[in-house]
Design an enzyme around this catalytic site. Sequence first.
Site, PDB file in Angstrom:
ATOM      1  N   GLY A 108       0.813  -1.210   0.000  1.00  0.00           N
ATOM      2  CA  GLY A 108       0.000   0.000   0.000  1.00  0.00           C
ATOM      3  C   GLY A 108       0.842   1.253   0.000  1.00  0.00           C
ATOM      4  N   ALA A 109       0.356   2.285  -0.687  1.00  0.00           N
ATOM      5  CA  ALA A 109       1.103   3.537  -0.792  1.00  0.00           C
ATOM      6  C   ALA A 109       1.393   4.134   0.579  1.00  0.00           C
ATOM      7  CB  ALA A 109       0.316   4.540  -1.647  1.00  0.00           C
ATOM      8  N   ASP A 110       0.438   4.071   1.479  1.00  0.00           N
ATOM      9  CA  ASP A 110       0.635   4.667   2.802  1.00  0.00           C
ATOM     10  C   ASP A 110       1.794   4.018   3.539  1.00  0.00           C
ATOM     11  OD1 ASP A 110      -0.830   2.300   2.935  1.00  0.00           O
ATOM     12  OD2 ASP A 110      -2.149   2.983   4.544  1.00  0.00           O
TER      13      ASP A 110
END
Length: 257
Positions: A108-110
């Site tokens: 995930g980008a986060d």
Amino acid sequence: MLLAADVGNTNVVFALFDGREIKTRWRIATDPRRTGDEYAVWLLQLLEIEGYSREDVTQIIIGSVVPRSIHNLTVLAEKYFDVTPLIAGQGRAEWGIEIDVDLPSSLGADRALNAIAAHKKWEGDLIVVDFGTATTFDAVDFKGAYKGGIIAPGINLSLDALVGNTAKLPRIAIQKPTSNSVIGRNTEDQMLIGVFWGYVALIEGLIERMKKEIGRPAKVVATGGLALLFDEHTELFDEVDSDLTLDGLAILAERCA
């Protein structure tokens, strides 16, 4: 100035940066169907209220764990700010760190952004705990490589499941129990003990196991909406940084400037 958009499963957080300093931020519920025009009606008014104009925004970066949202935010950037946005993890805004897991594209980008920002701020091995819709635990080694982690249900998801699947249990607010006793005397107290102290036990247990597996001293960094609540009532974290994901976006955008 940089406009950063951190798209989570629950909320989209927009932050306006001057260099690395966040000047202001806004939050809106995540809805992949929200159009670029709808974002603009809301965001341009808030910019004006804070004393800024669309001309002040010269760079935009989007970090998203909701792929369907990227198109409409790109429309917002191009149509209303005349800026082609950077997409975190793609093209010029590639992560720039080693993603040492079985399927790097699934990260995930986060979590990648948290790893980038945490390594920039602190030396050595790190464990990053992010309290979002899910609670994630990520291992970042002393070289800045992402080594893997854990995904657990977020505390709100756990509470929703408990209340939604029982006939008589009431909705309660997530907070520290008023007593340190873990033997509740009524239904509400028993639920709060289970949710709050149960979650503390989960965090403590997983962090202890991660530290043992890492085999070197590791600093524990917390971020996300409930990090401050747990930090106030436990000694789990070495650092708390509510802006870690946004700072990761700013670091990526700075590399591309």
